[in-house]
Design an enzyme around this catalytic site. Structure first.
Site, PDB file in Angstrom:
ATOM      1  N   LYS A  35       0.840  -1.211   0.000  1.00  0.00           N
ATOM      2  CA  LYS A  35       0.000   0.000   0.000  1.00  0.00           C
ATOM      3  C   LYS A  35       0.874   1.261   0.000  1.00  0.00           C
ATOM      4  O   LYS A  35       2.090   1.177   0.208  1.00  0.00           O
ATOM      5  CB  LYS A  35      -0.943  -0.006   1.207  1.00  0.00           C
ATOM      6  CG  LYS A  35      -0.265   0.091   2.565  1.00  0.00           C
ATOM      7  CD  LYS A  35      -1.269  -0.203   3.670  1.00  0.00           C
ATOM      8  CE  LYS A  35      -0.605  -0.340   5.019  1.00  0.00           C
ATOM      9  NZ  LYS A  35      -0.752   0.764   5.904  1.00  0.00           N
ATOM     10  N   TYR A 260      19.705  28.684   5.778  1.00  0.00           N
ATOM     11  CA  TYR A 260      18.583  29.598   6.036  1.00  0.00           C
ATOM     12  C   TYR A 260      18.495  29.955   7.521  1.00  0.00           C
ATOM     13  O   TYR A 260      18.542  29.071   8.385  1.00  0.00           O
ATOM     14  CB  TYR A 260      17.267  28.953   5.618  1.00  0.00           C
ATOM     15  CG  TYR A 260      17.003  29.027   4.131  1.00  0.00           C
ATOM     16  CD1 TYR A 260      16.916  30.244   3.475  1.00  0.00           C
ATOM     17  CD2 TYR A 260      16.813  27.859   3.394  1.00  0.00           C
ATOM     18  CE1 TYR A 260      16.675  30.308   2.111  1.00  0.00           C
ATOM     19  CE2 TYR A 260      16.558  27.918   2.026  1.00  0.00           C
ATOM     20  CZ  TYR A 260      16.490  29.155   1.396  1.00  0.00           C
ATOM     21  OH  TYR A 260      16.249  29.213   0.059  1.00  0.00           O
TER      22      TYR A 260
HETATM   23  C1  LIG Z   1      -4.632  -4.137   8.547  1.00  0.00           C
HETATM   24  C2  LIG Z   1      -3.165  -3.986   8.318  1.00  0.00           C
HETATM   25  N1  LIG Z   1      -2.425  -5.089   8.172  1.00  0.00           N
HETATM   26  C3  LIG Z   1      -1.091  -5.015   7.954  1.00  0.00           C
HETATM   27  C4  LIG Z   1      -0.440  -3.801   7.886  1.00  0.00           C
HETATM   28  C5  LIG Z   1       1.064  -3.772   7.678  1.00  0.00           C
HETATM   29  O1  LIG Z   1       1.664  -3.230   8.821  1.00  0.00           O
HETATM   30  P1  LIG Z   1       3.255  -3.079   8.931  1.00  0.00           P
HETATM   31  O2  LIG Z   1       3.647  -2.115   7.876  1.00  0.00           O
HETATM   32  O3  LIG Z   1       3.487  -2.552  10.297  1.00  0.00           O
HETATM   33  O4  LIG Z   1       3.804  -4.434   8.704  1.00  0.00           O
HETATM   34  C6  LIG Z   1      -1.177  -2.640   8.055  1.00  0.00           C
HETATM   35  C7  LIG Z   1      -0.504  -1.341   8.024  1.00  0.00           C
HETATM   36  O5  LIG Z   1      -0.904  -0.333   8.535  1.00  0.00           O
HETATM   37  C8  LIG Z   1      -2.577  -2.728   8.265  1.00  0.00           C
HETATM   38  O6  LIG Z   1      -3.324  -1.638   8.433  1.00  0.00           O
END
Ligand SMILES: Cc1ncc(COP(=O)(O)O)c(C=O)c1O
Length: 364
Positions: A35, A260
């Site tokens: 994601k 800056y």
């Molecule tokens: C429902 C769910 N599963 C898995 C993950 C993966 O988490 P991580 O990046 O901490 O492994 C997330 C990330 O926010 C999540 O919301």
């Protein structure tokens, strides 16, 4: 000629980290979470690299999943936040997107939709994070509705998410696990369903939460979710290296100021290197003087404010630095978590907020 700032992405390291998750939980399967543009690494490239290994990919929403389908990704894709509107259900069915089911409204939308093939559903239960998921007392009712619907595939998975898995000793982890296991033990509807609890921190540090389906995200990109050393996390390989070059070297006198606002003042005669990488390239503007930067493999402190396109580094102690020397802001030789910690944030944020500007240069 081109501006030298870019993000090297090591796809072999990405696959190594996914394999590490699988090796730590040999009885489980693992959704590869890509994601938010694969935590800044480029969702399509990351998904293509992981697709041969992972049975399912994970994204936050249908737009992210459709982007992967358009790029030719064929594997099932789990929508970790489920649907945002009822019209997404039929698209999910056509496209073989798996749905996290977060509330009773989503349950209704799923059973009322016109679908071309039954949907794979993951029912999320809120065991204490209080962000998403059905209340434990709603789970049985929701499961009986989903099981009775022709719109839903019979392989429903029961899932939850931990609030503090990155804090290994936090008692809320045990409390959430007990809440989940209590639900499974006393409910007829959950009997025989596969379970999914484990984000990266659980995969690495809470084997009792591995169950049948892992959901690793951050660890795939090669940094630890923990703030303390951990034997499993130490085996991760960084995937992104944010690199650039020295574009100026200048001596300054004791008492002179840099950058800056003139916020940093030299206490001695100093040598200052300017690097072509700033907050426009994803480097955190709040990184204070003293934040480490690697120049030609040697660590030196950032000095003065971070600009949009440049940072300045005190290289007085380094040998033989000249225009064109390489600089690593984080990556293979300098952990992103160190920079994040100095800037008062977490590695997740630095990676995920990487803008498009630094070219991603992929290597196998
Ligand atoms: C429902 C769910 N599963 C898995 C993950 C993966 O988490 P991580 O990046 O901490 O492994 C997330 C990330 O926010 C999540 O919301």
């Amino acid at each position: 000629m081109s501006r030298p700032c870019h993000a090297r992405i090591d796809l072999a390291a990405l696959r190594h980290n996914y394999q590490l998750a699988c090796d730590l939980a040999p009885a489980a399967q693992a959704v590869a979470v890509v994601k938010a543009n694969a935590y800044g690494h480029g969702a399509i490239a990351a998904a293509k690299a992981l697709e041969p290994l992972a049975p399912v990919l994970g994204v936050a929403c249908i737009e992210e999943a459709l982007e992967l389908r358009d790029a030719g990704i064929k594997k099932p894709i789990l929508l970790l936040e489920g649907i945002f509107s009822a019209d997404e259900v039929s698209i999910a069915s056509e496209q073989n997107f798996y749905l996290m089911v977060e509330n009773l409204e989503q349950v209704q939308a799923i059973i009322q939709a016109n679908v071309s093939q039954p949907l794979h559903c993951w029912l999320k239960v809120d065991t204490g994070m209080h962000r998403l998921g059905l209340l434990p007392e709603q789970a049985d009712g929701a499961l009986s509705i989903l099981k009775a619907s022709d719109n839903v595939h019979s392989d429903i998975i029961i899932a939850s998410h931990f609030a503090s898995a990155d804090e290994l000793d936090n008692p809320s982890n045990q409390a959430q696990l007990e809440c989940f296991d209590h639900l499974i033990a006393q409910s007829e509807q959950t009997k025989g369903l596969a379970q999914s609890l484990a984000n990266s921190a659980c995969v690495l540090g809470h084997p009792q939460a591995h169950r049948q389906w892992l959901r690793p995200g951050f660890m795939l990109y090669g940094a630890s979710p923990f703030t303390v050393p951990h034997t499993n996390a130490d085996k991760l390989k960084p995937v992104m290296s944010l690199v650039s070059e020295v574009i100026s070297v200048r001596p300054i006198k004791a008492g002179e100021r840099v950058g800056y606002g003139g916020k940093w003042q030299a206490e001695r005669d100093s040598l200052i290197a300017t690097i072509a990488c700033g907050y426009g390239d994803g480097y955190p503007r709040h990184a204070p003087s003293g934040t480490p930067v690697l120049i030609d493999g040697q660590e030196a402190p950032l000095v003065g404010r971070v600009s949009m396109d440049m940072i300045t580094v005190d290289i007085t102690e380094l040998k033989d630095i000249a225009i064109g020397c390489t600089a690593e802001m984080w990556g293979q030789n300098l952990c992103v978590n160190r920079i994040a910690d100095a800037a008062g944030t977490i590695g997740y944020e630095l990676l995920t907020r990487m803008p498009a500007r630094p070219l991603r240069v992929y290597s196998e």
